[in-house]
Scaffold this motif. Structure first.
Motif, PDB file in Angstrom:
ATOM      1  N   GLU A 155     -32.638  41.008 -15.900  1.00 13.40           N
ATOM      2  CA  GLU A 155     -31.958  41.460 -14.609  1.00 13.40           C
ATOM      3  C   GLU A 155     -32.717  40.822 -13.149  1.00 13.40           C
ATOM      4  O   GLU A 155     -32.093  40.625 -12.237  1.00 13.40           O
ATOM      5  N   VAL A 157     -34.391  38.158 -13.143  1.00 14.46           N
ATOM      6  CA  VAL A 157     -34.054  36.644 -12.767  1.00 14.46           C
ATOM      7  C   VAL A 157     -32.575  36.599 -12.403  1.00 14.46           C
ATOM      8  O   VAL A 157     -32.361  35.730 -11.354  1.00 14.46           O
ATOM      9  N   ASP A 158     -31.800  37.324 -12.777  1.00 17.38           N
ATOM     10  CA  ASP A 158     -30.221  37.124 -12.398  1.00 17.38           C
ATOM     11  C   ASP A 158     -30.074  37.519 -10.913  1.00 17.38           C
ATOM     12  O   ASP A 158     -29.526  36.994 -10.233  1.00 17.38           O
ATOM     13  N   ILE A 161     -31.770  34.816  -8.456  1.00 18.48           N
ATOM     14  CA  ILE A 161     -31.079  33.593  -8.641  1.00 18.48           C
ATOM     15  C   ILE A 161     -29.886  34.011  -7.499  1.00 18.48           C
ATOM     16  O   ILE A 161     -29.550  32.725  -6.707  1.00 18.48           O
ATOM     17  N   LYS A 162     -29.126  35.017  -7.531  1.00 21.22           N
ATOM     18  CA  LYS A 162     -28.080  35.254  -6.607  1.00 21.22           C
ATOM     19  C   LYS A 162     -28.586  35.289  -5.297  1.00 21.22           C
ATOM     20  O   LYS A 162     -27.670  35.254  -4.294  1.00 21.22           O
ATOM     21  N   HIS A 173     -31.427  45.210   0.367  1.00 18.34           N
ATOM     22  CA  HIS A 173     -32.014  46.508   0.035  1.00 18.34           C
ATOM     23  C   HIS A 173     -32.569  46.618  -1.478  1.00 18.34           C
ATOM     24  O   HIS A 173     -33.023  47.497  -1.449  1.00 18.34           O
ATOM     25  N   LYS A 174     -31.724  45.714  -2.181  1.00 20.00           N
ATOM     26  CA  LYS A 174     -31.921  46.189  -3.545  1.00 20.00           C
ATOM     27  C   LYS A 174     -33.217  45.467  -4.039  1.00 20.00           C
ATOM     28  O   LYS A 174     -33.371  45.571  -5.427  1.00 20.00           O
ATOM     29  N   ASP A 176     -37.228  44.103  -4.487  1.00 18.84           N
ATOM     30  CA  ASP A 176     -38.323  44.509  -4.703  1.00 18.84           C
ATOM     31  C   ASP A 176     -39.098  43.997  -3.660  1.00 18.84           C
ATOM     32  O   ASP A 176     -39.923  44.652  -2.855  1.00 18.84           O
ATOM     33  N   GLY A 198     -40.480  40.258 -13.651  1.00 20.60           N
ATOM     34  CA  GLY A 198     -39.977  41.569 -13.674  1.00 20.60           C
ATOM     35  C   GLY A 198     -39.391  41.974 -11.950  1.00 20.60           C
ATOM     36  O   GLY A 198     -39.074  43.076 -11.965  1.00 20.60           O
ATOM     37  N   TYR A 199     -39.808  41.042 -11.324  1.00 21.95           N
ATOM     38  CA  TYR A 199     -39.441  41.884  -9.800  1.00 21.95           C
ATOM     39  C   TYR A 199     -38.283  41.011  -9.124  1.00 21.95           C
ATOM     40  O   TYR A 199     -38.204  40.019  -9.489  1.00 21.95           O
ATOM     41  N   LYS A 200     -37.577  42.042  -8.466  1.00 21.58           N
ATOM     42  CA  LYS A 200     -36.398  41.490  -7.865  1.00 21.58           C
ATOM     43  C   LYS A 200     -36.515  40.892  -6.684  1.00 21.58           C
ATOM     44  O   LYS A 200     -37.149  41.777  -5.657  1.00 21.58           O
TER      45      LYS A 200
END
Ligand SMILES: Nc1ncnc2c1ncn2[C@@H]1O[C@H](COP(=O)(O)O)[C@@H](O)[C@H]1O
Ligand SMILES: Nc1ncnc2c1ncn2[C@@H]1O[C@H](COP(=O)(O)O)[C@@H](O)[C@H]1O
Ligand SMILES: [Mg+2]
Ligand SMILES: [Mg+2]
Lengths: 315, 315
Positions: A155, A157-158, A161-162, A173-174, A176, A198-200
């Motif tokens: 998630e 990575v997805d 990329i976006k 705001h979503k 990390d 694992g970090y957004k």
């Protein structure tokens, strides 16, 4: 035709680095019953200690990675080959019988060797007071990878990329971590590297004359990191990008113009000064994983408030 | 409100894994004068040997990574802390004086310890017949990261991101690797993982009733890899994606429908059968780095035609 040309160039580049038929240089055989990434990582860290000699090819090294070496026949085949090529054998073999067999065969064939996994497994086993499994990662009956961490990575990575290159500011705001900097401060490779852990991550480019999205100033400011770079270094990166991608005439010459680069960096530094919560990280001369390490150190320091900053995980 | 909720959920997930104030469990202190990724990698490979016990928390472990430990005071501070927390110290310190100081302090304070970098550096030094530098990666005067490999990685990541999810089929021929599979066969995280290693990757989704782009069949077929997955496993991944992302009603229920999933996978297997050059790789239960290892093994095997498949590089 232009694009075909540059393709062929790329192939040449890679062959130059990876051509193994080439004579000369010592060999390092890396063997694992798994992916081989652990032994590869250790060998490359150590090779950093010989860069003075590798750079001028005074002690050229050919590394060869053998992964999924799971049976004794294949193991013996590799060790015989190591003997024939005068290579050192460096290995991670979870099954103690395989590790022992590797050691004995190396001794018999006078192949220098080093066990990478054994010492750390033994040390942790004593510390935890638990007997190691002795099973390689791919062995039947091992836990599947369908863990929480697996989903988190995918998630991340997805998401990352976006969010590349300032896309979807309403989702900032979503994230990390939010990376901010002018073009070619390695925002994108940093973002995907961190996502893999694992970090957004979202990244927001700073462009002279275009205002940063208002959302950047509305989200939790502790998430934001500024990237800065030496202007001469930046110019050489942009020039290399130009050569590699063969950017057409539509690329403004100001992209490489030293005066323009200075103004752009000045603008980014002023923005960073106005937002003193954002740590400013110098990327000049740093590998992606080095900058990532600095960012994560600060991230976890802020989160956990230790006297000695550390990244902590529980298993 | 929905989106805020799921944000808070995510935070809880991470805290659960990384909360360090939590009582119980043995500690592992990982120390590096660099990023710490090498020692982290080795410790995690070894922890795989204790998963039987970690999974049920019978021997819970807290790992703590201390990066950029470059002076003796900070090093001693960490070792004293390790003593206080009953931790084992695992370290990579390029400066032999620092490594020696760590060893002595651990002995004095009865802290168990293991040197990760020393043994491999010594072994390579003897093999190459060169004295190691003794300087950490960040030391002044070290070579900058502005190498060919640096640019290759950055361009590979940029290329790969632009090609995600079947975008720009006209550029497929520029890729080193092309991954083909139905939704959620980990094409995207695999692509960015491989890009980080310097490979230009494109991925092409297979969707029932939509024809694959004609370019896929026109490029060098040796570049193409098919991904396949167990239908039950795929369903649980898609369900998790649904829970994580909170996909709305617009997501067709067929996305989770077992019958539909089987038909979709059947379709992909038939396409793979029609293209026997494409290796078909099973991703079920494999971590991203495991699937990546299989792909690269085949890639280098095809390129170099060794009897024993290997990934080779020259330095
Ligand atoms: N999750 C795991 N479970 C068991 N062994 C592992 C795990 N991860 C890595 N290893 C072992 O650690 C060594 C290094 O793994 P690799 O990096 O895949 O080559 C190999 O001997 C693997 O079998
Ligand atoms: N390119 C390099 N040159 C010199 N030393 C390195 C290099 N890369 C890693 N090392 C050393 O290898 C160990 C592991 O590095 P790291 O993975 O950054 O913690 C540290 O002691 C680093 O100083
Ligand atoms: Mg970018
Ligand atoms: Mg995808």
């Amino acid at each position: 035709a232009k694009s075909d040309e540059s393709d062929r160039d790329d192939d040449r580049d890679r062959d130059e680095e990876e051509d193994d038929g080439r004579a000369g240089g010592k060999s390092v055989f890396m063997v694992s019953d798994g992916t081989g990434w652990t032994v590869d990582h250790s060998v490359h860290a150590a090779l950093g200690q010989f860069e003075h000699c590798l750079a001028d090819r005074g002690c050229a090294v050919n590394t060869h990675l053998f992964s999924e070496v799971n049976d004794i026949d294949r193991l013996m085949g590799v060790i015989h080959q190591a003997g024939a090529e005068g290579a050192i054998l460096v290995y991670t073999l979870a099954d103690p019988a395989m590790a022992e067999a590797a050691k004995r065969a190396c001794q018999m064939l006078a192949v220098p060797y080093l066990d990478i996994l054994g010492p750390i497994t033994d040390a942790l086993g004593s510390h935890l007071n638990v007997i190691p499994l002795g099973l390689p990662r791919g062995a039947p009956g091992r836990k599947s990878a369908l863990s929480k961490q697996y989903f988190k990575r995918i998630e991340a990575v997805d998401f990352t990329i976006k969010q590349d290159d300032g896309a979807l500011p309403q989702n900032l705001h979503k994230a990390d971590l939010v990376l901010v900097g002018v073009s070619r401060t390695s925002k994108t490779p940093l973002s995907t590297y961190l996502a893999q852990m694992g970090y957004k991550v979202a990244n927001v480019p700073l462009v002279l004359g275009i205002e940063a999205p208002k959302e950047l100033f509305q989200i939790d400011q502790d998430k934001i990191y500024g990237l800065t770079i030496d202007p001469t270094f930046l110019r050489s990166i942009r020039a290399a990008r130009y050569r590699h991608l063969g950017l057409g005439k539509e690329t403004k010459s100001s992209y490489f113009d030293m005066e323009h680069i200075r103004t752009e960096l000045q603008y980014s530094r002023e923005l960073f000064k106005k937002n003193p919560t954002w740590p400013v990280i110098e990327v000049t001369g740093k590998a992606i994983e080095e900058t990532a390490a600095v960012i994560l150190r600060i991230y976890h320091e802020r989160k956990n408030k230790y006297v000695i900053p550390r990244i902590s995980k529980r298993y």
